[in-house]
Write a protein that holds these residues in place. Structure first.
Motif, PDB file in Angstrom:
ATOM      1  N   ASN A  46     -41.814  -2.076 -13.806  1.00 51.55           N
ATOM      2  CA  ASN A  46     -40.897  -3.164 -14.872  1.00 51.55           C
ATOM      3  C   ASN A  46     -39.949  -3.757 -13.840  1.00 51.55           C
ATOM      4  O   ASN A  46     -39.638  -3.110 -12.458  1.00 51.55           O
ATOM      5  N   TYR A  47     -40.129  -5.009 -13.614  1.00 48.50           N
ATOM      6  CA  TYR A  47     -39.698  -6.287 -13.029  1.00 48.50           C
ATOM      7  C   TYR A  47     -38.195  -6.503 -14.392  1.00 48.50           C
ATOM      8  O   TYR A  47     -38.280  -7.552 -15.188  1.00 48.50           O
ATOM      9  N   THR A  48     -36.840  -6.364 -13.714  1.00 46.44           N
ATOM     10  CA  THR A  48     -36.060  -7.378 -14.479  1.00 46.44           C
ATOM     11  C   THR A  48     -34.892  -7.517 -14.015  1.00 46.44           C
ATOM     12  O   THR A  48     -34.380  -7.215 -12.573  1.00 46.44           O
ATOM     13  N   ASP A  50     -31.285 -10.148 -14.302  1.00 48.69           N
ATOM     14  CA  ASP A  50     -30.380 -10.946 -14.295  1.00 48.69           C
ATOM     15  C   ASP A  50     -29.484 -12.408 -14.130  1.00 48.69           C
ATOM     16  O   ASP A  50     -28.371 -12.023 -12.892  1.00 48.69           O
ATOM     17  N   GLU A 100     -40.611 -10.027 -20.926  1.00 50.10           N
ATOM     18  CA  GLU A 100     -39.265 -10.864 -22.345  1.00 50.10           C
ATOM     19  C   GLU A 100     -38.407 -12.139 -21.839  1.00 50.10           C
ATOM     20  O   GLU A 100     -37.959 -11.645 -20.475  1.00 50.10           O
ATOM     21  N   ASN A 167     -33.244 -12.993 -28.707  1.00 46.88           N
ATOM     22  CA  ASN A 167     -34.900 -12.264 -27.358  1.00 46.88           C
ATOM     23  C   ASN A 167     -36.183 -12.757 -28.007  1.00 46.88           C
ATOM     24  O   ASN A 167     -36.654 -12.458 -28.516  1.00 46.88           O
ATOM     25  N   THR A 169     -39.911 -12.191 -26.637  1.00 50.47           N
ATOM     26  CA  THR A 169     -40.524 -11.389 -26.572  1.00 50.47           C
ATOM     27  C   THR A 169     -42.174 -11.733 -26.953  1.00 50.47           C
ATOM     28  O   THR A 169     -42.775 -11.589 -27.698  1.00 50.47           O
ATOM     29  N   SER A 245     -31.576 -13.627 -18.560  1.00 48.41           N
ATOM     30  CA  SER A 245     -32.502 -12.546 -18.188  1.00 48.41           C
ATOM     31  C   SER A 245     -33.860 -12.743 -18.384  1.00 48.41           C
ATOM     32  O   SER A 245     -34.439 -13.113 -19.309  1.00 48.41           O
ATOM     33  N   ARG A 247     -37.604 -10.101 -18.152  1.00 51.00           N
ATOM     34  CA  ARG A 247     -38.195  -8.768 -17.606  1.00 51.00           C
ATOM     35  C   ARG A 247     -39.342  -8.549 -18.041  1.00 51.00           C
ATOM     36  O   ARG A 247     -39.578  -9.551 -19.002  1.00 51.00           O
ATOM     37  N   THR A 249     -42.893  -6.308 -17.260  1.00 51.17           N
ATOM     38  CA  THR A 249     -43.962  -5.456 -17.300  1.00 51.17           C
ATOM     39  C   THR A 249     -44.981  -5.884 -16.830  1.00 51.17           C
ATOM     40  O   THR A 249     -45.913  -6.784 -17.095  1.00 51.17           O
ATOM     41  N   GLU A 283     -32.699  -6.043 -10.344  1.00 46.21           N
ATOM     42  CA  GLU A 283     -32.488  -4.798 -10.615  1.00 46.21           C
ATOM     43  C   GLU A 283     -33.538  -4.188  -9.628  1.00 46.21           C
ATOM     44  O   GLU A 283     -33.530  -2.696  -9.182  1.00 46.21           O
ATOM     45  N   ASN A 284     -34.276  -4.228  -9.220  1.00 48.63           N
ATOM     46  CA  ASN A 284     -35.452  -3.710  -8.720  1.00 48.63           C
ATOM     47  C   ASN A 284     -35.514  -3.788  -7.041  1.00 48.63           C
ATOM     48  O   ASN A 284     -35.984  -3.453  -5.818  1.00 48.63           O
TER      49      ASN A 284
END
Length: 426
Positions: A46-48, A50, A100, A167, A169, A245, A247, A249, A283-284
């Motif tokens: 998972n990579y997020t 913002d 996303e 959103n 996705t 943002s 996100r 995966t 966040e990663n």
């Protein structure tokens, strides 16, 4: 085309103009060459990121056109003038997984906002928004760059996508593609329904975000301009797509993906772990990349107040030091002026004294000269004085005409012609 589209109109546009929208560029197509470089994998589940708190790191994102501005609402992709088309893509690939994006589409006739998943052999998954329409979003896909049919694009209703956050996705497996808006499934594409799997996207893809002027007739075909909603008027700009943002995966767990042959099938893809994972941002990352504004916004109120107090204190100290230096410099300048004025007055007094002395010396010299030489008779007077005789007065009769002269005739002539006048006749 007007700004209020109907679903039937969307289908018509999809059938007529989708050809021009497919991504048809790749630096190395593994279905044509065997020496294409391996694709860098995401490497984590998972990579997020913002964008209201972070900016894109060039380790993770490659800006392929224009520039992206990071504002309070997120990453702004803005068209200010003709030729602008800010676009970024990830330096990593995913091999199935989820993407996303929370965003607002751009306004403006002919302006197209887009999210694209694209592979090296031209598999493609799309989201596209038309700036002249604020009610729909289009989903689309391509397999191996195949544009021989025009039944792929579908338009879906969305409430106010240009002014409200939504959103968007995509969930992608080797069995199906599914598109979601705000968690609600709006479309499902089965593997077998994409021309028996031939047109199903199934190879590692990177993610692209961007905005472009589909309504620019100087750069696009007539069909594309019409699909985009008509000619773009750049005077109505700027036009901005804002991404809050992202996100991502990755269903794969390798650090690289390699094509095993030229078939372009998902079964031919090999997942390797021979390299180090890409250093991520957001966040990663332990060292998140942020703009100064984002760092400030992320601070607590107490911390902000402390920083403001320190900055104000330093500013006041600097002002006090500056004022002290100015006053000191002014005093030093005043002292220097007094010294210079004193020097000037001394020099002026010396000059005046010198001039007075020179005047005195000239007067003394002239007096001495007058004593030595009589100003009445010159040398003749001096002669009379030397013999002890009185100098005769001119213009009066001599009391003794001819006295002292040796020549009596000459004396008589003087007596005869010079009596009472003092003139002599020669």
């Amino acid at each position: 085309m007007g700004h209020s589209f109907k679903p039937s109109a969307f289908v018509l546009f999809s059938l007529l103009f989708t050809t021009s929208l497919a991504q048809t560029f790749t630096s190395c197509n593994p279905m044509e060459k065997t020496d294409c470089p391996a694709d860098t994998a995401l490497g984590v589940a998972n990579y997020t990121i913002d964008f209201t708190n972070n900016i894109m790191s060039d380790r993770v994102w490659n800006t392929t056109a224009g520039k992206v501005d990071f504002e309070d609402d997120g990453a702004a992709f803005t068209i200010n003038q003709r030729g602008d088309s800010p676009t970024v893509q990830t330096n990593f690939y995913i091999f199935f997984g989820q993407v996303e994006v929370i965003m607002k589409a751009a306004k403006g006739q002919g302006i197209v906002s887009s999210i694209v998943l694209e592979s090296d052999d031209l598999d493609e998954v799309d989201w596209e928004w038309i700036g002249g329409n604020n009610s729909y979003v289009q989903t689309n896909y391509f397999g191996k760059g195949n544009t021989t049919s025009y039944d792929r694009a579908v338009w879906h209703p969305v409430n106010n996508p240009q002014d409200e956050w939504h959103n968007y996705t995509v969930d992608w497996t080797h069995e199906q593609l599914e598109w979601f808006v705000d968690g609600q499934s709006i479309r499902v594409l089965k593997f077998e329904d994409a021309n028996g799997g031939q047109n199903f996207p199934q190879t590692p893809c990177h993610i692209m975000l961007g905005i472009w002027a589909g309504g620019d007739p100087t750069k696009n075909a007539e069909g594309t301009v019409e699909w985009a909603g008509g000619d773009t008027n750049y005077d109505d700009g700027p036009f901005s797509m804002t991404v809050k943002s992202v996100r991502v995966t990755d269903a794969g767990r390798g650090t690289q993906y390699v094509y095993g042959d030229k078939t372009g099938s998902w079964q031919s893809i090999k997942s390797l772990n021979d390299t180090s994972p890409i250093k991520l941002d957001g966040e990663n990352s332990g060292s998140t990349t942020q703009s100064m504004k984002q760092k400030w916004n992320g601070l607590s109120s107490t911390t902000k107040n402390i920083i403001i107090g320190v900055v104000c204190g330093v500013a006041l100290l600097c002002v006090a030091i500056f004022a002290f230096c100015c006053i000191r410099q002014r005093r030093a300048g005043k002292h220097e002026k007094l010294v210079e004025d004193a020097k000037y007055e001394q020099n002026a007094a010396e000059v005046l004294a010198y001039r007075a002395n020179m005047t005195r010396l000239r007067g003394e010299k002239m007096t001495t000269a007058q004593v030595r030489v009589s100003p009445v008779m010159g040398n003749a007077g001096a002669m009379y004085q030397n013999h002890g005789q009185t100098q005769p007065m001119m213009g009066a009769a001599s009391p003794n005409p001819g006295a002292g002269y040796a020549n009596s005739n000459y004396a008589q002539s003087v007596s005869t012609f010079g009596s009472g006048r003092g003139y002599q006749k020669y």
